[in-house]
Design a protein around this motif. Structure first.
Motif, mmCIF file in Angstrom:
data_model
loop_
_atom_site.group_PDB
_atom_site.id
_atom_site.type_symbol
_atom_site.label_atom_id
_atom_site.label_comp_id
_atom_site.label_asym_id
_atom_site.label_seq_id
_atom_site.Cartn_x
_atom_site.Cartn_y
_atom_site.Cartn_z
ATOM 1 N N SER A 1 0.830 -1.204 0.000
ATOM 2 C CA SER A 1 0.000 0.000 0.000
ATOM 3 C C SER A 1 0.865 1.254 0.000
ATOM 4 N N ALA A 2 1.900 1.262 0.839
ATOM 5 C CA ALA A 2 2.803 2.419 0.899
ATOM 6 C C ALA A 2 3.483 2.645 -0.447
ATOM 7 N N GLY A 3 3.866 1.541 -1.110
ATOM 8 C CA GLY A 3 4.493 1.659 -2.421
ATOM 9 C C GLY A 3 3.557 2.270 -3.448
ATOM 10 N N ASN A 4 2.307 1.856 -3.431
ATOM 11 C CA ASN A 4 1.341 2.399 -4.389
ATOM 12 C C ASN A 4 0.995 3.850 -4.092
ATOM 13 N N PHE A 5 0.916 4.201 -2.824
ATOM 14 C CA PHE A 5 0.702 5.611 -2.486
ATOM 15 C C PHE A 5 1.886 6.453 -2.971
ATOM 16 N N ALA A 6 3.101 5.911 -2.775
ATOM 17 C CA ALA A 6 4.298 6.627 -3.230
ATOM 18 C C ALA A 6 4.281 6.805 -4.740
ATOM 19 N N GLU A 7 3.903 5.745 -5.462
ATOM 20 C CA GLU A 7 3.845 5.832 -6.923
ATOM 21 C C GLU A 7 2.816 6.855 -7.375
ATOM 22 N N ALA A 8 1.683 6.893 -6.685
ATOM 23 C CA ALA A 8 0.626 7.829 -7.047
ATOM 24 C C ALA A 8 1.076 9.274 -6.846
ATOM 25 N N ILE A 9 1.675 9.567 -5.691
ATOM 26 C CA ILE A 9 2.130 10.935 -5.404
ATOM 27 C C ILE A 9 3.259 11.338 -6.350
ATOM 28 N N MET B 1 -5.604 10.323 -13.446
ATOM 29 C CA MET B 1 -6.287 9.041 -13.392
ATOM 30 C C MET B 1 -5.321 7.925 -12.991
ATOM 31 N N TRP B 2 -4.079 7.989 -13.488
ATOM 32 C CA TRP B 2 -3.075 6.992 -13.107
ATOM 33 C C TRP B 2 -2.832 7.046 -11.593
ATOM 34 N N THR B 3 -2.787 8.261 -11.060
ATOM 35 C CA THR B 3 -2.598 8.438 -9.619
ATOM 36 C C THR B 3 -3.762 7.834 -8.835
ATOM 37 N N LEU B 4 -4.976 8.092 -9.275
ATOM 38 C CA LEU B 4 -6.160 7.581 -8.571
ATOM 39 C C LEU B 4 -6.222 6.058 -8.617
ATOM 40 N N LEU B 5 -5.859 5.458 -9.746
ATOM 41 C CA LEU B 5 -5.854 3.995 -9.849
ATOM 42 C C LEU B 5 -4.861 3.386 -8.861
ATOM 43 N N ASN B 6 -3.684 3.979 -8.774
ATOM 44 C CA ASN B 6 -2.678 3.460 -7.845
ATOM 45 C C ASN B 6 -3.073 3.687 -6.390
ATOM 46 N N LEU B 7 -3.772 4.766 -6.121
ATOM 47 C CA LEU B 7 -4.271 4.985 -4.765
ATOM 48 C C LEU B 7 -5.281 3.911 -4.377
ATOM 49 N N SER B 8 -6.092 3.476 -5.346
ATOM 50 C CA SER B 8 -7.086 2.442 -5.039
ATOM 51 C C SER B 8 -6.410 1.120 -4.692
ATOM 52 N N VAL B 9 -5.286 0.816 -5.360
ATOM 53 C CA VAL B 9 -4.522 -0.383 -5.012
ATOM 54 C C VAL B 9 -3.992 -0.265 -3.587
ATOM 55 N N GLY B 10 -3.471 0.897 -3.253
ATOM 56 C CA GLY B 10 -2.927 1.112 -1.918
ATOM 57 C C GLY B 10 -3.971 0.937 -0.831
ATOM 58 N N VAL B 11 -5.176 1.438 -1.080
ATOM 59 C CA VAL B 11 -6.244 1.329 -0.086
ATOM 60 C C VAL B 11 -6.645 -0.128 0.118
ATOM 61 N N PHE C 1 -10.746 -3.642 -11.172
ATOM 62 C CA PHE C 1 -9.568 -4.489 -11.314
ATOM 63 C C PHE C 1 -8.483 -4.069 -10.332
ATOM 64 N N TYR C 2 -8.258 -2.771 -10.188
ATOM 65 C CA TYR C 2 -7.175 -2.290 -9.329
ATOM 66 C C TYR C 2 -7.469 -2.561 -7.853
ATOM 67 N N LEU C 3 -8.719 -2.529 -7.458
ATOM 68 C CA LEU C 3 -9.060 -2.861 -6.078
ATOM 69 C C LEU C 3 -8.788 -4.342 -5.796
ATOM 70 N N VAL C 4 -9.152 -5.210 -6.741
ATOM 71 C CA VAL C 4 -8.876 -6.641 -6.583
ATOM 72 C C VAL C 4 -7.370 -6.885 -6.585
ATOM 73 N N ARG C 5 -6.647 -6.169 -7.420
ATOM 74 C CA ARG C 5 -5.190 -6.302 -7.480
ATOM 75 C C ARG C 5 -4.552 -6.005 -6.120
ATOM 76 N N GLY C 6 -5.032 -4.963 -5.454
ATOM 77 C CA GLY C 6 -4.484 -4.621 -4.144
ATOM 78 C C GLY C 6 -4.728 -5.709 -3.113
ATOM 79 N N ILE C 7 -5.877 -6.360 -3.197
ATOM 80 C CA ILE C 7 -6.192 -7.458 -2.286
ATOM 81 C C ILE C 7 -5.348 -8.686 -2.592
ATOM 82 N N ALA C 8 -5.123 -8.948 -3.874
ATOM 83 C CA ALA C 8 -4.579 -10.232 -4.325
ATOM 84 C C ALA C 8 -3.125 -10.468 -3.947
#
Length: 390
Positions: free
Chosen positions: A137-145, A247-257, A304-311
């Motif tokens: 999650s921290a990695g995806n938040f970092a990528e988004a920012i 949009m790329w930032t928001l998708l990565n934030l959803s993975v982090g969450v 898809f990105y939400l499932v990816r974060g869980i998976a």
């Protein structure tokens, strides 16, 4: 030791994922006279360097120590960005890509292996999904920012993000130096590469591990493939270019969450139902994206990105659960190796489907291929149906 290693693994993840360069790298290449063909060739060179070193780096992590390979990966990551910062032509960029690819291979697998063994040494291995999820999650938040910050830096100079990225990549070096090797790996293993390969082979014969490794590899391939579909999807949906980064930032934030809550989902559903959610969720994500390629349909990408974060934290835990400590990094490196090989094989075919037919057909083909492959591989994990609780 657990707290110390967690903090430094977060810093390594930050150094690897806070990528200021990605939003502007194509513009940077073109500003330095590269054609699109040369740009794609550079990415191929990176992938080849990483694939060739993936398994050897896992072996070194197991017999030399995960801390040492993470230190080496940190140095190579910083060196690659330094070469980029002061280079202006294709061959210099190619050298940087090779250094970065090799450096990434020394980090991938070693970080997750050290995390699992750190928790196991402290008899806290049941927390792995939670901790892996939070680090992911921290990695995806970092990528988004970083996507936003990189774009802002590029307005001043296309080379400025590379200078700053060198400093960020360098953070991994002191972080790796401060890591403490868990007692499970404190005794150096004097094993030959052939001996290690035999151990890996014997370990891979375990049906639960083989099932976990294959399902995780197919899921990783699906995630990587979907990521490369996102920008063509934006373009076909006629999203303004100025909104691509947002949009790329928001998708990565959803993975982090969703990564933050993966351990709770696995505890609630158990192994069998978690597998179903992941496999069916990935497939449905591809089918939803294919169904509606439009501005409204962009919202479907988030599924898809939400499932990816869980998976990924859950599937990595399944691999670690059935892997011996002495070959843990090697097994995780095999996972990354399989993902890259799969993508190298199917990528050109999917590109052909997109160019000659449609993006929707390519998405449907990928989703169907993943669904069939994952269902055929999940049998032993499905039968085991281990219910965990913390």
């Amino acid at each position: 030791m657990v707290r110390n290693n967690l903090i430094n693994l977060y810093l390594i993840k930050f150094a690897k994922w806070f990528n200021l360069v990605m939003p502007v790298v194509v513009l940077f290449y073109q500003d330095n006279g590269l054609s699109m063909q040369q740009i794609f060739l550079l990415k191929s060179i990176y992938s080849i360097a990483m694939v060739l070193m993936e398994i050897p780096s896992g072996y070194l992590a197991d017999v030399w120590g995960r801390k040492k390979t993470l230190i080496l990966g940190g140095f190579l990551g910083a060196a690659g960005m330094a070469v980029y910062s002061f280079s202006y032509g294709f061959w210099a960029f190619a050298a940087a890509e090779i250094i970065l690819g090799v450096g990434y291979s020394f980090i991938s697998g070693s970080d997750s292996a050290l995390l699992y063994d750190t928790l196991k040494a402290a008899e806290r291995d049941k927390e792995y999904i939670k901790q892996e999820g939070w680090i992911t999650s921290a990695g995806n938040f970092a990528e988004a920012i970083a996507g936003v910050c990189g774009g802002l830096l590029a307005t001043m100079s296309l080379r400025l993000p590379f200078y700053v990225q060198f400093g960020i990549a360098s953070v991994a070096i002191p972080a790796a130096l401060l890591l403490k090797e868990p007692r499970l790996q404190s005794i150096e293993l004097n094993k030959s590469f052939k001996s290690t390969l035999n151990t890996v082979k014997e370990t891979f014969q375990h049906p639960l591990l083989r099932s976990a490794l294959l399902v995780s590899s197919f899921a990783g391939t699906a995630s990587l493939t979907f990521a490369w579909f996102v920008q063509p999807y934006f373009k076909e949906a006629q999203l303004p270019v100025s909104l691509f980064g947002i949009m790329w930032t928001l998708l990565n934030l959803s993975v982090g969450v969703s990564s933050m809550f993966s351990y709770k989902i696995e505890n609630k559903l158990g192994q069998r139902n978690s597998l179903l959610v992941i496999i069916l969720g990935f497939a449905i994500g591809f089918f939803l994206a294919a169904w509606e390629v439009s501005l409204i349909g962009i919202g479907l990408l988030f599924f898809f990105y939400l499932v990816r974060g869980i998976a990924h934290p859950i599937l990595k835990d399944y691999i670690n659960r059935y892997t011996d400590s002495e070959v843990r990094a090697s097994i995780l490196s095999i996972r990354n190796f399989v993902i890259r090989i799969n993508f190298a094989i199917i990528g050109p075919a999917l590109g052909y489907l997109t160019d000659q037919f449609s993006l929707s057909l390519a998405l449907i083909a990928t989703g169907t291929g993943f669904l069939v492959s994952a269902l055929l591989s999940m049998g032993p994990l499905w039968k085991a149906n281990i219910q965990r609780s913390n």
